[in-house]
Each structure stands twice: as C-alpha cells, then as structure tokens.
Design a protein around this motif. Structure first.
Motif, PDB file in Angstrom:
ATOM      1  N   MET A 178       0.824  -1.204   0.000  1.00 51.58           N
ATOM      2  CA  MET A 178       0.000   0.000   0.000  1.00 51.58           C
ATOM      3  C   MET A 178       0.866   1.265   0.000  1.00 51.58           C
ATOM      4  SD  MET A 178      -2.933   1.407  -0.077  1.00 51.58           S
ATOM      5  CE  MET A 178      -4.028   0.013   0.224  1.00 51.58           C
ATOM      6  N   ASP A 179       1.906   1.263   0.834  1.00 48.18           N
ATOM      7  CA  ASP A 179       2.787   2.431   0.876  1.00 48.18           C
ATOM      8  C   ASP A 179       3.461   2.667  -0.475  1.00 48.18           C
ATOM      9  OD1 ASP A 179       2.153   2.826   3.519  1.00 48.18           O
ATOM     10  OD2 ASP A 179       3.920   1.761   4.293  1.00 48.18           O
ATOM     11  N   ARG A 181       2.476   1.743  -3.515  1.00 45.50           N
ATOM     12  CA  ARG A 181       1.559   2.152  -4.578  1.00 45.50           C
ATOM     13  C   ARG A 181       1.024   3.575  -4.352  1.00 45.50           C
ATOM     14  NH1 ARG A 181      -1.776  -3.233  -6.655  1.00 45.50           N
ATOM     15  NH2 ARG A 181       0.118  -4.299  -7.437  1.00 45.50           N
TER      16      ARG A 181
END
Length: 437
Positions: A178-179, A181
């Motif tokens: 997540m970080d 992207r």
C-alpha cells in the motif's frame, strides 16, 4: 512488455552506469553527513542533485531548443506554402524544405536535443536502481552502499520499488504494498501534471496567436499525448527513477517560465505582459535603466512599420507619457517623429484630410468655388453672367447681309430651351441659308 523494452535500452547505455553511480555516491557523502547515510533524504537528494547537475550542463542546448522552436513557428507559413505548391511532388517538396532550413539556419531536430542528450543518463540511472533492487553491485556502488540504498525509504517506499511489484517483492525491501503504490501513484500523477502544465504554458503564453499553423496543432496534440505516455510508463519505473523524472519536469517548467518571461515570442500573450510591465517601469523612472530594457526598446524601434499590435501599444504608451524611444534603446522626454502610430504615420505629424465633396450646383458653376462663409471666389475666368452678356452683344450685329438676329436672352433657362430647339448653345447663332424659290 514496457519494462522489458526499458531494460533492453538500459543495457545499451550500461557504459554510463559507472559515471552516474559515481556522481550519486559523491552527493550521498554530502547529504549522508547531514541526514544520515541510510535515510531516504540522503539518497533522494543525491538523485535530485544528479538531475540539477545534468540540467545545468544542458542549458546551452535548452537555449538552442527555444530558438529553434521559435524559428519553426515563424517558418510555418512558408512551409505550408511549399507543401501546397508541391503537394503532388514529394521529392521537390522535401528539397524545398531543406533549402528553407538551410537559408534560415534552422534545424528541426534542435528542439529534441535536450531530451536526446538526457535520455542516456536516464536509462543509466534506471540500470543502477535495477541493480540495487536485485541486490547486485553495479558501477562504483559496493556492498556497503548497496545495503544502505536498500534501507532508504522515501515516504515509506523503498528507493528501488515499483508500482507493479508484488507484495512479496515489496516485503523483501521492508515495506508494504500500500505504501509503495500510494507513493508511486502520487509521483506519477505529479510527473504527468507537470509535463502537461509545461506544454500548456508553451502553447497558451508563448505562441503568436495571429498565425494559425499545423505546428500549433501538433504542439497541442503533444500537450495531451505526453502526460498519458508518462502515466503508463511510470508504473514500471522504480521510485528513484520517478524522483529523477519528476525533478526533471519541475526544472523544465521553472526554466521555461523564466525564459518566456524574459524573452517571449513576438505577438504572444507573454510579450504583451512583458511589454506592459516594461512600459510601467520606464514611464515611472522616465528612462531605461538596464541593458536588457535598452535592448528591448532598441529592437522595437528598429522594426518600424513591422511592429505588432503589442509593440505599437508600447510605443504609443510612451508617447502619451511625453516620452520618445530612441534608436539606441534610450528614452528621452518629448516626441519623436521616428515613432509610428498604428496607422503607420509618424507620431505627432498632421493627418492628411480629404477634400470636401462639392454639391451638384457647385460643380455646374465651374471654376467658381464656394467659400466656407457662403461668398463666391473668382478664379480669374469670366463668370456665366458676363459670358451671356457678351453673347447678347454679338448676336445684335447683322450677319451675311441678313437682318439682325434677335438678341439672345441672358437667362440660363432660356438658353437651354433654345438648345433644345436645334440652335447652338453658348455662341452666335448660325445664319440660315436663303431659301430657293
């Protein structure tokens, strides 16, 4: 597919990996002493410094690109005329185009030189970061520097991570998917937005809008195409490459803003804004104070009748402020006949007036002209009344032994009635021939 193509091109420029990695390591020593050797700030700022160094070296090529782009814009009407004239003969069309380029000293490839020169360093940096992601020594980066680069995170995203990496690949670098992207998506959007704004700034502010050419349509199309290309290619770039490319776009945008404000294209909105500010500055001080201001005024005065709308407005603004632009670029108090108004006549010169149109009765009166106060002005020729009196005296004398002809009345209406009956108008009557008995 795109990543494979980029990897193949990067292999071609692998010989530049050593100098590029050496420059990054030197900057890393400086920023590592400030922020720490393993921080993302140290490695990120090292990449930014690499971009700045390369762009400073490319300033001469950038200036050449600006001049070439401007020359191409000015040549568009002539190029269009050549295309229409030789539209059925492509070979002759190409020859005439090359002849035009040679005569004007224009190189169409000059506008692409900065990108072409910078591309090898871009792919060399990509090759270096790919080696860091694979935990492989590359260039002058040894094992200790490799371990430090793998620990570096920029807002939580590893330096060598990509948007398309899997969760396992990202986990090996000590980060979450997540970080990675979120950071890469924000950087890709900023990269595309900066590219779009740079091209839009060139199209809306630094183009002569009075000339509509195919070149303008081409630039307008590229304004939308380039951001889309960066959008799709960005998902295959490591975070370090995105930092490099975003820094390049921001540098280009700022550099272009400076060039446009200082040296805009004639006839563009940027020139109108620049001349408006220059006029206020010159009128406020009553003189041109810098060499740049004198050069601008000198160039405008030298154009004469070829000035565009904004340049004429600038000169007229100085004239209204009782200032006159001189040929050497200085400004003095007073008026100057060398300055032309919008209609092409010298400023302050008397305007030519059209003569007043005469009425029908004035035209019929011949050389007798009516004054403005209603009185008649004699031009040296006999008036109509004097002429009628002379004709009456001549008609009273006997002619050819015949009896004296009747005197001709001095009225203009009676003369016209006699002319209708077959008699000559404006002179003695022709004697009638004696009738044969």
């Amino acid at each position: 597919m795109i990543s494979d193509i980029v990897n193949a091109i990067s292999g071609v420029f692998a010989f530049l990996t050593t100098p590029v990695s050496w420059v990054i390591v030197q900057f890393h020593k400086v920023f590592g002493a400030i922020f720490g050797p393993d921080t993302g700030w140290a490695w990120g700022l090292s990449i930014v410094s690499l971009v700045v160094l390369i762009r400073i070296c490319l300033i001469p090529l950038f200036v050449k690109q600006i001049k070439s782009t401007r020359n191409m814009q000015l040549l568009q009407p002539q190029m269009k005329a050549i295309q229409e004239r030789y539209k059925n003969d492509k070979q002759r069309q190409s020859e005439e185009m090359m002849k035009l380029y040679k005569e004007t000293g224009t190189n169409p490839l000059s506008s692409c030189l900065p990108i072409l020169v910078q591309s090898p360093f871009f792919f060399a940096l990509y090759h270096t970061l790919a080696g860091i992601a694979e935990n492989k020594k590359i260039g002058v980066i040894d094992q200790s520097l490799l371990d430090s680069a793998q620990k570096a995170h920029i807002f939580g995203a590893p330096l060598a991570a990509k948007f398309m990496d899997t969760a396992d690949e990202v986990a090996k670098m000590g980060a979450t998917l997540m970080d990675v992207r979120v950071v890469t998506a924000v950087m890709i959007i900023m990269m595309s937005a900066s590219q779009f704004y740079t091209q839009r700034q060139l199209m809306t502010k630094n183009v002569d809008l009075t000339v509509k050419t195919p070149f303008m349509q081409q630039q307008k199309m590229l304004m939308y195409v380039f951001p889309v290309i960066f959008l799709f290619m960005g998902i295959n770039f490591p975070v370090g490459v995105l930092v490099y490319w975003l820094t390049t776009n921001v540098w280009t945008m700022g550099q272009q803003m400076y060039v446009i404000s200082r040296n805009p294209t004639p006839g563009s909105k940027a020139q109108a804004k620049m001349l408006e500010g220059l006029q206020k500055h010159v009128v406020g001080h009553g003189a041109t104070r810098t060499k740049r201001e004198r050069n601008i005024v000198k160039a405008i005065v030298a154009k004469g009748r070829d000035r565009n709308e904004y340049e004429r407005k600038f000169i007229n603004g100085l004239t209204k402020a009782s200032l006159a632009a001189q040929a050497d670029g200085t400004v003095v108090a007073g008026t100057s006949t060398a300055v032309l108004d919008e209609d092409g006549t010298p400023s302050g010169a008397p305007k030519r007036q059209q003569p007043k149109r005469q009425s029908k009765s004035q035209r019929q009166s011949g050389p007798t002209a009516a004054k403005s106060d209603g009185t008649a002005q004699d031009s040296g020729k006999p008036s109509l009344e004097k002429k009628d009196a002379a004709e009456s005296d001549a008609a009273a004398k006997p002619q050819n032994g015949q009896g004296a002809a009747k005197a001709k009345p001095a009225g203009g209406n009676q003369a016209r009635s006699k002319a209708k009956s077959g008699q000559r108008k404006g002179g003695p009557q022709r004697p009638k021939s004696p009738s044969k008995k």
